[in-house]
Design an enzyme around this catalytic site. Structure first.
Site, short mmCIF file in Angstrom:
data_model
loop_
_atom_site.label_atom_id
_atom_site.label_comp_id
_atom_site.label_asym_id
_atom_site.label_seq_id
_atom_site.Cartn_x
_atom_site.Cartn_y
_atom_site.Cartn_z
N LYS A 114 38.27 -80.77 57.83
CA LYS A 114 36.91 -81.22 58.13
C LYS A 114 36.70 -81.13 59.65
O LYS A 114 37.59 -81.54 60.42
CB LYS A 114 36.71 -82.67 57.65
CG LYS A 114 35.28 -83.18 57.80
CD LYS A 114 35.15 -84.60 57.23
CE LYS A 114 33.71 -85.10 57.30
NZ LYS A 114 33.54 -86.47 56.76
N SER A 152 29.48 -87.15 53.70
CA SER A 152 29.43 -86.13 54.72
C SER A 152 30.46 -85.02 54.56
O SER A 152 30.31 -83.95 55.17
CB SER A 152 29.62 -86.79 56.09
OG SER A 152 30.93 -87.33 56.20
N SER A 187 31.97 -91.02 52.25
CA SER A 187 31.92 -89.61 52.61
C SER A 187 33.03 -88.75 52.03
O SER A 187 32.99 -87.53 52.14
CB SER A 187 31.92 -89.44 54.13
OG SER A 187 30.63 -89.69 54.64
#
Lengths: 484, 494
Positions: free
Chosen positions: B79, B160, B184
Site C-alpha cells: 500500500k 482506503s 480500511s
C-alpha cells in the site's frame, strides 16, 4: 523586603513579575530523537528524520531528558507527577517542521515547587507553578541571502524544561536573583548548562504594575530575554512604560513583547487578538509518561548537595555568610572549595583565600576556576603552610604567584627558593639589636611616648630578615627589646 | 505448469521451497499480470525489479541448499502509505508526488527481511481518507468485480486499501499490506471477496507509515485466505523501539496455531449491529455465519454493545482531529509539493501549497479536525468524543465477560458503484459503521468472505476479538472460510 516602588505622577506603583524560564536539558540526544545536541555545529548536521518531520516518522521519549527534568523538580522541592502526558501545540512556522510542538499543557511532569532567593540580605521564597518538558524549535537565519530566509534544524527537537514561576517577584532585583538562583540550581543538578549567551537558558518576563494593595494589573510577556541583567532591565523598562501608559489615560494590552537591549526598550510583537489558537490535544503518537518508584528513587539519589544546603554547611564551618554565598553561587567554585576542604584546608581561612587571592588571580588571568592553574590540593598545601607558620601571608602571596606561573607545589617552591618563614628567635633578636643600634634616635623617641614608631621597627626588622621572619615573633621580640 | 498467479502465499512459499517452480517464474508471472491490468489502476508505481531481486535471492538460497526465509520469493503489493526506500511514496496525494523516502518503513522492511519482494506501490484513498478509493490523486481504482445483473457500472473496491483489495482479488498479487484506521482493511476486503485482518493496536509498527490518525492507524495484511493472512501478519508484526505505541511482545506463531475447531468458544452477536436499512441479504449472511460457527462447535450468545451508535460520530471527530495535526508537516518547506505564487510570503506559500497538494476529502477532514480542536469547541467535540471512545472500549470489555469473539457483518452494503456515494460524505462515512467501534477500542478484527449477494458481489463477515487474541479471530475466520467454500472470483474483463 518587597518595598520596591516606582514613583509615578499619581503615586507609588508596585511591580508584579513572573518568569517562564526555558532551560535546555543537558542530554546527548534530543527529546524525541537520537540526534546530537552539540552547540555550534554546522547548520542542519544534527537533524534526524524525526526532527525534520519526514512522513511516517514518530517521536520516542528520551529517558535521560525526563530524568533530568525530574531531578530538577526534586531540587526545587516540587511535586513530581508520576503520570504526565504530552500534548501537541499546533501552529505553522518555518522553524517548526512538524507543524506542532510536543509540549505538556494539561498534565506537566513537575508540579508546584519553590526557590529561595536572597536580596539585600533578606530571604524570600518564590513559588514555582510547574515544570514541563517540550521540544525546542529550529532557528531561522535571515542574513544568509538577500531575498530568502534559511532554516537550521539543529535545535529542532532539543529538550527544553519550561519552568514557570508564580507572580511572586516584586522588583528587578528579585527577578534577577530568582533567575540567577535557578540557574545555579540547574547547574548544580547538571540538568542545564546555564549558558545564557548560547541560548541554553532564556526567560519570558511577565510584568504588570498596580497600586500597592490593588488586584493584579494586565500583564505583558517579554519573550526570550537571555541574561540576568537584561531580565532586570526588562522589568524596569516595561514597568516604567506601563505606568506611563496608565498615567496618561491608556490601557495595558495583554501582548507579547520583545526586549531591545541596544535601544533599551520593549516593543510589541503581537497582541492577544492575533494570538494563535494552538489547538492543544494529547499527542496520539505517545503514551502517557508513567514513572515508577525505582526511577524516582534513582533520580533522588543522584541529586548533589544543592546551593542552600552547601551554603549552610560552609557557614557552620565558620565561613562568613557573604563568603558562603559567593562560593556557592557557581557550582564550579563550590566544587573547588569542597576539594580544598577535603584536602584539609580550614573553612574560614580557605574561604578568604579563594574569594580574594584565587578569584583575584583568575580574574587577572582571564581564567575560569575549573581551569585554575593551581589545583585544590596545591592550594590546600599552601594554606597549610600558612596555618603552621611556615609561611607568612606575605610569603604565601609570593609563593602563590610562583605557583600560578610554574604550576609547582608550594612545598617545593618554599624549599628550593628558601622562602620559609623563620621563628628562630636568636636570628630575629640579632637583627632587632642591629636595627635598634642603627636607629638609636628613633628608639629614644619611641621610649618617650611616640608609640607609632613601633611599626617602623617591625618594618625594618622584617626587611632585615628578607621578609621571612614570623611577624608574630618579630612583634613579641621587638616589644620585649623596646619596652623591656 | 499451471498458472502460479492462482496460488496464494502459502502455496507459493511451499512450491518455491519444494522446487515445484522457481521464485523467478513466480515473479515473472505476477509482473505480467500487473502490467496487463492497468485498467484497474490498482498500482501507482510498479516495481518489477524489486520483486525480481527478491526472487533471485530466493532461488540462489535454494540452490545453495540454505533454509529459505518465511516468505522467500513471494511477491506482494505494498500500500502506498508505507515509506519505501528510493521508491516513490505518495499516500495517493499530489502533496507527496515524486517523494522518494531515504528510509524503509518497519513493516515493509520486515517483509523484505522475510524474503518477500515488491511488485509495486498500491493505490489508496488520499492519505487513507476514504471508503471507496475515489479520493486518490492518481485516479480511483476500479474493482475487478462487476454486477451480474447487467449493471456494468465500475464498482468501488472499498477503501482506503482499495488498490490492495483490487490487486488481490484480480490475482495481480497473492497478498498485500493494508492499513486500517476505521475499517480500511476490512471493508475493501469485504467488497472484493478476500480476507484481511487489523491486528491489535500496537502489533505492527507505525514507523514509516504515513500517518492519518495515530491513535487508530494499524497495519495489517490482506490476502486471499485466512492462512495467508496469518503468514503475512507474522512477518509484519513485532515490537519496534522506534514506535512509542508499539507493543513489547513476542509475535505468536499464528499460522501454526490455526484451527477451525471452535468447541468451547463463545461467539457474541451484538444486537446493536442490526441497523435500520441493512439489506436483507446481509442479515441473511450474518445468520448463515452464526450457523457456520455453531457448526464449528461454538456457542452463540447475544450480547449488547450499548454505545455502538455513538462510535461513528466519535470516530469522525477523533480521526480528523489527529489528521489535522498529523498533516501539518506537509507545508512545502522540506519535501513534496511547493506552490510559491509570485510575491508570496511564508503564509501564502503554506496556503497555496496545501490548497494545491491536498484533495477535497483531505481538506474537509483537516477543516473538521481543526474545528473540533479549536478553543471553545474542544470540550464539546474532542473531549466528548474521547469519553465516548472510553465507553466503547468498556462495552467490549463487558462483552468479553460473556463471550470470546464477536461476529458481525463487515459493511452495511456490498460494493457500490464509483460515484454513487462520493457526492455525499455522510453516506460514505456510514459505510464504516461496523468497523469503527473495534478501531476505537484498538482490538483485532478481521473480514472474511461469506458469500455473494443477488448481483453476484461479495459480502464479508467480521470477527472481532479480545486484545491480542488475533489467534482466536483467525481461527473463527478459518471456521467460516472452511464452511463458506468461497471460490468466486471476478471474471477478467481488464
Amino acid at each position: 523586603m518587597s518595598d520596591y516602588r516606582i514613583k509615578g505622577a499619581t503615586g507609588e506603583w508596585e511591580v508584579v513579575i513572573g518568569l517562564e524560564v526555558h532551560a535546555q536539558v543537558t542530554s546527548n540526544a534530543k527529546l524525541f530523537s537520537g540526534a546530537a545536541t552539540t552547540f555550534g555545529a554546522e547548520p542542519n548536521t544534527q537533524v534526524s528524520l524525526v526532527d525534520a518531520a519526514m512522513p511516517g516518522m514518530l517521536p520516542v521519549p528520551n529517558r535521560e531528558c525526563i530524568r533530568q527534568a525530574v531531578r530538577t523538580g526534586m531540587a526545587i522541592d516540587a511535586q513530581i507527577n508520576k503520570w504526565s502526558r504530552f500534548d501537541r501545540k499546533n501552529y505553522f512556522y518555518a522553524d517548526l517542521p512538524q507543524g506542532y510542538q510536543i509540549s505538556q499543557l494539561y498534565h506537566p511532569l513537575v508540579g508546584e515547587g519553590e526557590v529561595e532567593i536572597d536580596v539585600e540580605g533578606e530571604t524570600k521564597t518564590i513559588g514555582v507553578e510547574r515544570i514541563h518538558v517540550e521540544q525546542d524549535a529550529g532557528k531561522l537565519m535571515h542574513d544568509q541571502h538577500p531575498t530568502r530566509s534559511y532554516v537550521d534544524l539543529n535545535r529542532s527537537g532539543v529538550a527544553l524544561m519550561e519552568i514557570v514561576s508564580k507572580p511572586d517577584m516584586r522588583s528587578p532585583a528579585e527577578a534577577g536573583a530568582y533567575l540567577a538562583k535557578l540557574r545555579s540550581i540547574l547547574r548544580y543538578v547538571g540538568s542545564c548548562d546555564g549558558n545564557m549567551d548560547q541560548g541554553s537558558m532564556r526567560a519570558d518576563v511577565n510584568v504588570s504594575v498596580r497600586k500597592p494593595g490593588e488586584p493584579f494589573g494586565t500583564r505583558t510577556e517579554t519573550k526570550n530575554v537571555n541574561s540576568v541583567r537584561f531580565v532586570m532591565q526588562t522589568v524596569e523598562i516595561e514597568a516604567l512604560r506601563q505606568i506611563d501608559v496608565i498615567e496618561n489615560g491608556g490601557k495595558i494590552v495583554q501582548e507579547t513583547r520583545l526586549f531591545d537591549p541596544d535601544k533599551g526598550e520593549t516593543r510589541s510583537m503581537r497582541s492577544k487578538e492575533d494570538a494563535h489558537d494552538y489547538r492543544y490535544f494529547p499527542d496520539p503518537d505517545l503514551l502517557p509518561l508513567e514513572l515508577d518508584d525505582d526511577f524516582l528513587d534513582d533520580c533522588r539519589k543522584s541529586l548533589p548537595e544543592l546551593p542552600d544546603a552547601k551554603r549552610a554547611r560552609y557557614v557552620a564551618l565558620g565561613v562568613t555568610p557573604y563568603n558562603a554565598s559567593v562560593l556557592t553561587a557557581e557550582v564550579e567554585s563550590a566544587r573547588f572549595f569542597d576539594a580544598l576542604l577535603d584536602a584539609g584546608a580550614k573553612g574560614p581561612a580557605a574561604s578568604n583565600w579563594v574569594t580574594s587571592e584565587l578569584f583575584g588571580a583568575l580574574n587577572r588571568l582571564g581564567k575560569q576556576i575549573e581551569d585554575s592553574p593551581v589545583s585544590a590540593t596545591q592550594a590546600a598545601e599552601l594554606l597549610g603552610l600558612v596555618a603552621e607558620g611556615t609561611l607568612s601571608n606575605t610569603l604565601a602571596k609570593q609563593v602563590f604567584e610562583i605557583m600560578l606561573e610554574t604550576g609547582e607545589d608550594p612545598s617545593k617552591i618554599v624549599e628550593e627558593r628558601g622562602l620559609k618563614q623563620t621563628s628562630d628567635t636568636g636570628a630575629i633578636e640579632a637583627e632587632i639589636a642591629k636595627v635598634l643600634d642603627a636607629n638609636a634616635d628613633k628608639v629614644a623617641e619611641y621610649r618617650s611616648g611616640k608609640d607609632k614608631l613601633f611599626g617602623f621597627f617591625v618594618g625594618q626588622t622584617m626587611k632585615a630578615m628578607a621578609g621571612k621572619a614570623n611577624p608574630g615573633v618579630v612583634n613579641d621580640l621587638l616589644k620585649k627589646a623596646l619596652d623591656g | 505448469m499451471s498458472d502460479v498467479t492462482n496460488l496464494g502465499v502459502a502455496a507459493l512459499r511451499d512450491g518455491i521451497r519444494s522446487g515445484e517452480f522457481s521464485a523467478k517464474e513466480v515473479a515473472d508471472a505476477f509482473i505480467v499480470k500487473v502490467s496487463a491490468a492497468k485498467q484497474l489502476n490498482a498500482f501507482i508505481v510498479e516495481t518489477p525489479e524489486h520483486a525480481l531481486a527478491a526472487a533471485r535471492e530466493a532461488d540462489a538460497a535454494r540452490a545453495a541448499g540454505e533454509v529459505l526465509k518465511p516468505l522467500a520469493g513471494v511477491p506482494i503489493g505494498m500500500k502506498d502509505l508505507f515509506c519505501t526506500k528510493g521508491v516513490q511514496t505518495t499516500a495517493a496525494s499530489h502533496m507527496l508526488e515524486g517523494f522518494k523516502p531515504v528510509y524503509e518503513s518497519t513493516v515493509s522492511q520486515k517483509l523484505w527481511d522475510a524474503g518477500a519482494g515488491m511488485l509495486g506501490k498500491l493505490n489508496l484513498d488520499q492519505f487513507a481518507m476514504g471508503s471507496s478509493n475515489e479520493t486518490s490523486y492518481f485516479g480511483n481504482v476500479i474493482s475487478p468485480w462487476r454486477r451480474r445483473d447487467g449493471g456494468n457500472a465500475p464498482l468501488a473496491p472499498g477503501g482506503s486499501s482499495g488498490g490492495s483489495s483490487a490487486a488481490i482479488s484480480a490475482r495481480l498479487v497473492p497478498a498485500a499490506t493494508g492499513t486500517d484506521t476505521g475499517g480500511s482493511i476490512r471493508q475493501p476486503a469485504a467488497f472484493t471477496g478476500i480476507s484481511g485482518i487489523k491486528p491489535t493496536y500496537g502489533r505492527c509498527s507505525r514507523w514509516g507509515v504515513v500517518a492519518f490518525a495515530s491513535s487508530l492507524d494499524q497495519a495489517g495484511p490482506m490476502a486471499r485466505d485466512v492462512r495467508d493472512c496469518a503468514i503475512m501478519l507474522e512477518a509484519m508484526a513485532g515490537f519496534d523501539a522506534k514506535d512509542a505505541t508499539s507493543l513489547k511482545l513476542d509475535v505468536p506463531k499464528w499460522e501454526q496455531g490455526l484451527s477451525g475447531d471452535l468447541r468451547g468458544k463463545k461467539i457474541g452477536i451484538p444486537k446493536e449491529y442490526r441497523v435500520d436499512g441493512m439489506p436483507s441479504e446481509i442479515e441473511a449472511l450474518w445468520q448463515q455465519g452464526i450457523d457456520w460457527l455453531k457448526d464449528a462447535g461454538a456457542e452463540i450468545v447475544e450480547v449488547s454493545l450499548p454505545h455502538t451508535q455513538y462510535a461513528l460520530p466519535a470516530y469522525y471527530i477523533i480521526a480528523p482531529a489527529e489528521a489535522s495535526s498529523n498533516l501539518a508537516r506537509y507545508d512545502g518547506v522540506r519535501y513534496g509539493q511547493r506552490e510559491l505564487p509570485d510575491g508570496a510570503n511564508l503564509q501564502d506559500m503554506y496556503a497555496a501549497t496545501r490548497a494545491a497538494g491536498f484533495g477535497p476529502e483531505v481538506q474537509r477532514r483537516i477543516l473538521i479536525g481543526t474545528y473540533v480542536l479549536s478553543a471553545g469547541f474542544y470540550d464539546a467535540y474532542y473531549t466528548q468524543a474521547q469519553k465516548v471512545r472510553t465507553l466503547i472500549a468498556r462495552d467490549f470489555e463487558r462483552a468479553w465477560l460473556d463471550c470470546d469473539l464477536l461476529l458481525t457483518p463487515t459493511a452495511p452494503s456490498a460494493a457500490f458503484a464509483l460515484g454513487e456515494k462520493s457526492a455525499d460524505p455522510l453516506a460514505m462515512y456510514l459505510n464504516d459503521v461496523f468497523t469503527v467501534p473495534s478501531s476505537l477500542a484498538g482490538i483485532p478484527a478481521m473480514s472474511v468472505p461469506g458469500g455473494l449477494d443477488k448481483a453476484g458481489l461479495p459480502l464479508g463477515l467480521q470477527i472481532i476479538g479480545k486484545p491480542l487474541d488475533e489467534q482466536g479471530v483467525l481461527n473463527a475466520g478459518l471456521a467460516i472460510e472452511q464452511r463458506a467454500g468461497f471460490t468466486a472470483r471476478p471474471e477478467q474483463w481488464w
